[in-house]
Design an enzyme around this catalytic site. Structure first.
Site, PDB file in Angstrom:
ATOM      1  N   LYS A 181       6.593  43.315  55.229  1.00 36.40           N
ATOM      2  CA  LYS A 181       7.166  44.529  55.800  1.00 36.40           C
ATOM      3  C   LYS A 181       8.305  44.305  56.892  1.00 36.40           C
ATOM      4  O   LYS A 181       8.745  45.417  57.201  1.00 36.40           O
ATOM      5  CB  LYS A 181       5.656  44.876  56.869  1.00 36.40           C
ATOM      6  CG  LYS A 181       4.837  45.697  56.000  1.00 36.40           C
ATOM      7  CD  LYS A 181       5.162  47.181  55.524  1.00 36.40           C
ATOM      8  CE  LYS A 181       4.021  47.639  54.893  1.00 36.40           C
ATOM      9  NZ  LYS A 181       4.410  49.245  54.558  1.00 36.40           N
ATOM     10  N   SER A 219       1.646  39.554  49.464  1.00 35.66           N
ATOM     11  CA  SER A 219       2.277  40.425  50.288  1.00 35.66           C
ATOM     12  C   SER A 219       2.203  40.244  51.901  1.00 35.66           C
ATOM     13  O   SER A 219       2.854  40.516  52.898  1.00 35.66           O
ATOM     14  CB  SER A 219       2.211  41.895  50.235  1.00 35.66           C
ATOM     15  OG  SER A 219       0.900  41.969  50.188  1.00 35.66           O
TER      16      SER A 219
END
Length: 522
Positions: free
Chosen positions: A65, A319
């Site tokens: 992110k 992720s």
């Protein structure tokens, strides 16, 4: 769910046109690192194909992110930076915004769901951002964030539905292509709001269109799957928050349009499969993913069982790794079920001396992972048992074997209530128990050890209570109750000494007296 590769929606064509330039000119490497694309040898051998892990858990904030957040914030005007930034996030985008704002000297407010893991909340605060906890999920937090934007005049940093954010996430795809330019067959990408998969898919499909882009969502948070099936963005009435990083009720407008055009398929997985993938990644890398971080591998494994593919490499995009330590117990408990390495059964046996041992003999040399039993009535006994298996077919064979040996048995491996609650609630006051003696035992943990333990106990005294759980340590721990008249006590204690296992009498234990002793069965 396979994509129809629909015509790109209005506005999305311009995003696609600019995306390659934005990815290549991205500012992400001011703060982010190029993460490795690693071979997963154990998983490759197991699935009989080359499996690669894209390690976005190794970013400074332990999540991809940071890429999109910094790319957006770094390109704000001076006036916008002076106003400060605000966002809503389940955690990882929040850390990306906080890290980026701190790097650029900008004020930041983060609105997070009240259910966000504490490790993520503390990480955001450690970056100097102000945290406001609101609502039970991302959508609740986002609604409150929009109200604050109107009141404060701060600049909202979208977690996924913004061209610059999408381009920042798209740098992951650029890295994969740069690190492994040939022989890639499929990329598995976790999907929440869609920013990561939109950026990766649009970039890779623009350059190497034959690469398959496969998104992965939990069954209980499948907004992209349902939106692609409906041909329009849907709003889920509720979402599960186990994989909190992808707990989104509605995907983005830009991200949905790009996924319609560039994503080949969405695979959905269960929470148990996610837990199994977390364990797989730990076994492979000694790193612990958060549930959303292991989502891609869970989908890859499910797809491998359905589709042999063409032999090219498959990539699982890991992720993120921001997880509270206290969630590990649940994950470890469910991983074996998700991997089809454990089966849970409810079994009925006659309530007679030796029946318990006969049941264990029917199980044979299999590893018993859990054993719960409490005397209820004199004619029959109900047992909750966990057994290590090789696969689901093995579980079905064991179930049939138990039935063939005269045991009424039921497979509870897919029963959510049994897995979450019942396994911890077998017991209670035994009105029928007489002269009950409670002992706690420890014995060396190895295959067949439980059966050996029962053989040494013999079948002279009825077992009225039995609890055992394999906790992955070198000692097996059992709590057992025996119906032993006072006249048999000397013989019973002699038997205990001959067993040779460490044991402690717990008949006077206050917890036993309160919850299990038949004297309190009123």
């Amino acid at each position: 769910m396979s994509s129809t590769h629909a015509t790109t929606a209005p506005g999305a064509l311009q995003i696609v046109k600019n995306l390659l330039r934005e990815v290549l000119c991205s500012r992400v490497y001011d703060v982010a690192r190029e993460t490795p694309l690693e071979t997963a040898p154990k998983m490759s051998a197991r699935l009989q194909r080359e499996i690669l892990f894209k390690r976005e858990d190794l970013q400074p904030v332990f999540s991809f992110k940071l890429r999109g957040a910094y790319n957006k914030i770094a390109q704000l005007s001076a006036a916008e930076k002076a106003a400060g930034v605000i966002t809503a996030s389940a955690g990882n985008h929040a850390q990306g915004v906080a890290y980026s704002a701190q790097k650029l000297g900008i004020r930041a407010i983060i609105v997070m769901p009240a259910t966000t893991p504490e490790i993520k909340v503390q990480a955001v605060r450690a970056r100097g951002a102000e945290v406001i906890l609101h609502g039970d999920n991302f959508s609740d937090a986002q609604s409150h964030c929009f109200q604050l934007v109107e009141q404060s005049g701060m600049v909202f940093i979208p977690p996924f539905d913004d061209p610059l954010v999408i381009a920042g996430q798209g740098t992951v795809g650029a890295e994969i292509l740069r690190q492994r330019g040939t022989g890639l067959e499929a990329i598995f990408v976790p999907v929440g709001g869609g920013g990561l998969i939109a950026g990766v898919a649009a970039y890779l499909k623009s350059i190497v269109p034959e690469i398959r882009i496969i998104g992965v969502e939990p069954f209980e948070a499948d907004a992209m799957f349902q939106s692609l099936a409906a041909g329009e963005r849907v709003i889920l009435p509720q979402v599960g928050i186990f994989a909190d990083g992808v707990a989104v009720k509605q995907v983005g407008e830009h991200t949905f349009a790009l996924c319609q055009h560039y994503v080949d398929e969405i695979v959905r997985v269960s929470n148990d499969e996610i837990c199994a993938a977390i364990k797989d990644i730990f076994d492979e890398t000694r790193s612990i993913m958060e549930p959303a971080g292991a989502l891609a591998l869970a989908g890859l494994k499910r797809k491998a069982g359905e589709d042999p593919g063409q032999g090219g490499a498959w990539v699982a995009l890991l992720s993120g790794a921001n997880m509270n330590f206290d969630r590990l117990g649940f994950i470890a408990e469910r991983a074996e079920l998700g991997e089809a390495r454990e089966a849970l059964f409810a079994v009925t046996i006659p309530e007679t001396p030796g029946a318990f041992r006969d049941f264990c003999a029917a199980i044979g040399q299999r590893v018993v992972t859990e054993f719960n039993y409490r005397l209820h009535r004199r004619d029959r006994a109900h047992i909750f048992v966990g057994v290590a298996i090789r696969n689901r077919e093995d579980a079905e064979n064991l179930l049939q074997h138990l039935r063939n040996t005269g045991h009424a048995a039921l497979d509870l491996s897919q029963d959510e209530m049994a897995k979450l609650h019942i396994r911890h609630m077998v017991g209670g006051h035994a009105r029928e128990a007489q002269n009950e003696r409670i002992y706690r035992f420890e014995f060396p943990e190895r295959p067949g050890a439980l059966m050996e333990f029962l053989e040494k106990l013999g079948g002279h005294w009825n077992i009225s209570l039995f609890h055992y759980r394999n906790n992955g340590v070198d000692l097996g721990r059992v709590l057992a109750g025996f119906e032993v008249p006072d006249s048999d006590l000397p013989q019973f204690k002699s038997m205990l000494s001959k067993v040779g296992y460490s044991h402690v009498s717990e008949s006077g234990n206050p917890a036993y007296r309160f919850f299990l002793d038949n004297a309190r069965a009123d």
